[in-house]
Write a protein that holds these residues in place. Structure first.
Motif, PDB file in Angstrom:
ATOM      1  N   GLY A  52     -10.746   2.093  19.226  1.00 42.60           N
ATOM      2  CA  GLY A  52     -11.013   3.015  20.329  1.00 42.60           C
ATOM      3  C   GLY A  52      -9.752   3.508  21.008  1.00 42.60           C
ATOM      4  N   ALA A  53      -9.787   3.509  22.339  1.00 41.81           N
ATOM      5  CA  ALA A  53      -8.720   4.137  23.129  1.00 41.81           C
ATOM      6  C   ALA A  53      -7.404   3.359  23.103  1.00 41.81           C
ATOM      7  N   GLY A  54      -7.419   2.157  22.547  1.00 45.30           N
ATOM      8  CA  GLY A  54      -6.200   1.355  22.509  1.00 45.30           C
ATOM      9  C   GLY A  54      -5.465   1.419  21.181  1.00 45.30           C
ATOM     10  N   ARG A  55      -5.993   2.196  20.229  1.00 44.52           N
ATOM     11  CA  ARG A  55      -5.385   2.253  18.899  1.00 44.52           C
ATOM     12  C   ARG A  55      -3.914   2.626  18.967  1.00 44.52           C
ATOM     13  N   GLY A  56      -3.104   1.869  18.237  1.00 44.12           N
ATOM     14  CA  GLY A  56      -1.682   2.206  18.146  1.00 44.12           C
ATOM     15  C   GLY A  56      -0.820   1.625  19.251  1.00 44.12           C
ATOM     16  N   ALA A  57      -1.433   1.047  20.278  1.00 45.34           N
ATOM     17  CA  ALA A  57      -0.638   0.464  21.361  1.00 45.34           C
ATOM     18  C   ALA A  57      -0.221  -0.957  20.978  1.00 45.34           C
ATOM     19  N   ALA A  58       0.953  -1.373  21.450  1.00 45.40           N
ATOM     20  CA  ALA A  58       1.408  -2.736  21.177  1.00 45.40           C
ATOM     21  C   ALA A  58       1.349  -3.598  22.432  1.00 45.40           C
ATOM     22  N   HIS A  59       1.364  -2.948  23.607  1.00 46.33           N
ATOM     23  CA  HIS A  59       1.381  -3.675  24.885  1.00 46.33           C
ATOM     24  C   HIS A  59       0.336  -3.031  25.785  1.00 46.33           C
ATOM     25  N   LEU A  60      -0.839  -3.622  25.775  1.00 45.77           N
ATOM     26  CA  LEU A  60      -2.029  -2.931  26.256  1.00 45.77           C
ATOM     27  C   LEU A  60      -2.744  -3.758  27.319  1.00 45.77           C
ATOM     28  N   LEU A  61      -3.162  -3.062  28.380  1.00 47.18           N
ATOM     29  CA  LEU A  61      -4.000  -3.693  29.408  1.00 47.18           C
ATOM     30  C   LEU A  61      -5.365  -3.022  29.399  1.00 47.18           C
ATOM     31  N   GLY A  62      -6.433  -3.821  29.407  1.00 49.91           N
ATOM     32  CA  GLY A  62      -7.785  -3.300  29.571  1.00 49.91           C
ATOM     33  C   GLY A  62      -8.236  -3.562  31.000  1.00 49.91           C
ATOM     34  N   VAL A  63      -8.763  -2.546  31.647  1.00 43.42           N
ATOM     35  CA  VAL A  63      -9.295  -2.671  33.010  1.00 43.42           C
ATOM     36  C   VAL A  63     -10.778  -2.383  32.934  1.00 43.42           C
ATOM     37  N   TRP A  64     -11.603  -3.390  33.219  1.00 38.66           N
ATOM     38  CA  TRP A  64     -13.057  -3.223  33.091  1.00 38.66           C
ATOM     39  C   TRP A  64     -13.683  -3.157  34.471  1.00 38.66           C
ATOM     40  N   LEU A  65     -14.244  -2.009  34.777  1.00 40.01           N
ATOM     41  CA  LEU A  65     -14.841  -1.792  36.095  1.00 40.01           C
ATOM     42  C   LEU A  65     -16.348  -1.999  36.018  1.00 40.01           C
ATOM     43  N   GLY A  66     -16.818  -3.056  36.670  1.00 43.10           N
ATOM     44  CA  GLY A  66     -18.241  -3.359  36.689  1.00 43.10           C
ATOM     45  C   GLY A  66     -18.592  -3.902  38.057  1.00 43.10           C
ATOM     46  N   THR A  67     -19.500  -4.872  38.100  1.00 44.76           N
ATOM     47  CA  THR A  67     -19.803  -5.544  39.359  1.00 44.76           C
ATOM     48  C   THR A  67     -18.524  -6.075  39.973  1.00 44.76           C
ATOM     49  N   GLY A  68     -17.685  -6.627  39.113  1.00 43.13           N
ATOM     50  CA  GLY A  68     -16.342  -7.040  39.512  1.00 43.13           C
ATOM     51  C   GLY A  68     -15.318  -6.196  38.768  1.00 43.13           C
ATOM     52  N   VAL A  69     -14.080  -6.674  38.730  1.00 41.87           N
ATOM     53  CA  VAL A  69     -13.029  -5.997  37.967  1.00 41.87           C
ATOM     54  C   VAL A  69     -12.469  -7.006  36.974  1.00 41.87           C
ATOM     55  N   GLY A  70     -12.592  -6.706  35.694  1.00 39.87           N
ATOM     56  CA  GLY A  70     -12.087  -7.603  34.665  1.00 39.87           C
ATOM     57  C   GLY A  70     -10.842  -7.033  34.018  1.00 39.87           C
ATOM     58  N   GLY A  71     -10.139  -7.881  33.286  1.00 39.55           N
ATOM     59  CA  GLY A  71      -8.942  -7.406  32.603  1.00 39.55           C
ATOM     60  C   GLY A  71      -8.718  -8.151  31.309  1.00 39.55           C
ATOM     61  N   GLY A  72      -8.050  -7.500  30.370  1.00 40.60           N
ATOM     62  CA  GLY A  72      -7.681  -8.140  29.113  1.00 40.60           C
ATOM     63  C   GLY A  72      -6.314  -7.629  28.695  1.00 40.60           C
ATOM     64  N   LEU A  73      -5.645  -8.408  27.849  1.00 38.29           N
ATOM     65  CA  LEU A  73      -4.278  -8.055  27.448  1.00 38.29           C
ATOM     66  C   LEU A  73      -4.070  -8.161  25.938  1.00 38.29           C
ATOM     67  N   VAL A  74      -3.348  -7.189  25.400  1.00 43.72           N
ATOM     68  CA  VAL A  74      -2.753  -7.307  24.074  1.00 43.72           C
ATOM     69  C   VAL A  74      -1.262  -7.150  24.297  1.00 43.72           C
ATOM     70  N   LEU A  75      -0.492  -8.160  23.903  1.00 44.71           N
ATOM     71  CA  LEU A  75       0.960  -8.111  24.100  1.00 44.71           C
ATOM     72  C   LEU A  75       1.660  -8.328  22.772  1.00 44.71           C
ATOM     73  N   ASP A  76       2.713  -7.538  22.505  1.00 44.42           N
ATOM     74  CA  ASP A  76       3.436  -7.662  21.238  1.00 44.42           C
ATOM     75  C   ASP A  76       2.486  -7.585  20.053  1.00 44.42           C
ATOM     76  N   GLY A  77       1.460  -6.754  20.177  1.00 44.90           N
ATOM     77  CA  GLY A  77       0.548  -6.563  19.052  1.00 44.90           C
ATOM     78  C   GLY A  77      -0.410  -7.698  18.792  1.00 44.90           C
ATOM     79  N   ARG A  78      -0.622  -8.555  19.804  1.00 42.32           N
ATOM     80  CA  ARG A  78      -1.585  -9.665  19.640  1.00 42.32           C
ATOM     81  C   ARG A  78      -2.366  -9.866  20.928  1.00 42.32           C
TER      82      ARG A  78
END
Ligand code: ZN
Length: 308
Positions: free
Chosen positions: A116-142
């Motif tokens: 999806g929208a993160g294709r090709g990124a190596a240092h990526l933050l996901g911000v999930w907006l729902g009832t709360g605010v969640g987050g996820g990380l891909v760093l150095d391609g992992r």
């Protein structure tokens, strides 16, 4: 041919899917999440995977809590999960195949990263907006999980010391400004103080008190002053939190997802980007994109995890 399945374990539903090598969903099964504790949830996952119509070789699961070594450490949204649950081992025992379990915010981001929208990124933050605010990380391609599976807790970054009380009990967390539950509390407080708002009309029309992402989108489109004010504050809080994350980790991409992001689309990611940029220290090209996969990011990411 190897068959991969992804499972999205949420507080409301268990969704299982077969996902092919191109990250396309080929079959899908859904069950209500039982409230009878871990054994009942394992039964539901096994049943949902069984409904997919073909034997699977590996299963990935996104679970709503921090996960370390296949063990779900806490899961406040799942009834009766009061102790750490060795979900990967329990499911491997029942399904007889390799099972990988990870945190749902991380898993959703992996979905966006591979397809999806993160294709090709190596240092990526996901911000999930729902009832709360969640987050996820891909760093150095992992995918990055941290020492105890708790990395990426963006929602509880403090953006206003001494500020509004958050659901976690601390003050000034970004979630206390940008989580849907918190925004709803702010609207309710303003209405109780006598402020007029289009939310009253929208609530009367739907007969529901919940301010869903769709209701927010409508109130913002109507230019309602209270909705605009509360949402501007949410975007400002998100801008401060994401800028802190980018400065700390030197990220090259931020993906914004969740119900309100689906409703508002790329303009929301652009707004958050504008709120972030003044706070950045190191120059660099950083892109802000709205998530592309919707609810499927969970099953696609979960299936992808079994391959890495
Ligand atoms: Zn908090």
């Amino acid at each position: 041919m190897v068959v991969w399945a992804g499972v999205d374990l949420g507080g409301t539903n268990v969704v299982a899917a077969i996902v092919d090598a191109d990250h396309a969903v080929r079959a899908r099964a859904k069950r209500r999440t039982p409230d009878g504790g871990p054994d009942a949830v394992v039964d539901a996952i096994v049943a949902a995977v069984g409904e997919l119509g073909s034997p699977v070789d590996a299963v990935g699961v996104g679970a709503p809590g921090p996960v370390s070594g296949g063990v779900v450490l806490t899961a406040p949204n799942l009834a009766g999960w009061d102790e750490p649950v060795p979900l990967a081992a329990m499911l491997t025992g029942r399904l007889g195949v390799e099972v990988v379990v990870d945190n749902d915010a991380t898993v959703g981001l992996v979905g966006e990263w591979v397809a999806g929208a993160g294709r090709g990124a190596a240092h990526l933050l996901g911000v999930w907006l729902g009832t709360g605010v969640g987050g996820g990380l891909v760093l150095d391609g992992r995918p990055y999980r941290g020492a105890y599976g708790g990395a990426g807790e963006l929602g509880h970054l403090c953006v206003a010391p001494g500020g509004v009380v958050c659901g976690c009990g601390r003050r000034g967390c970004v979630e206390a400004y940008a989580g849907r539950a918190a925004m709803e509390r702010r609207v309710d407080a303003a209405v109780a103080a006598g402020r007029g708002t289009v939310f009253q009309t929208l609530r009367a029309r739907s007969g529901r008190q919940r301010l869903t992402a769709g209701v927010w989108a409508e109130a913002l489109a109507a230019g309602d002053p209270l909705a605009t004010e509360v949402f501007d504050e949410a975007v400002a809080a998100l801008g401060a939190a994401v800028a802190a994350a980018v400065n700390l980790l030197d990220l090259d991409r931020v993906v914004v997802g969740g119900g309100i992001a689906e409703k508002l689309g790329q303009p929301l990611a652009d707004r958050i980007g504008e709120a972030v940029r003044p706070g950045l220290i190191v120059p660099g090209e950083r892109t802000f994109r709205v998530a592309e996969l919707g609810d499927d990011s969970g099953v696609i990411g979960a299936a992808a995890l079994t391959r890495t």
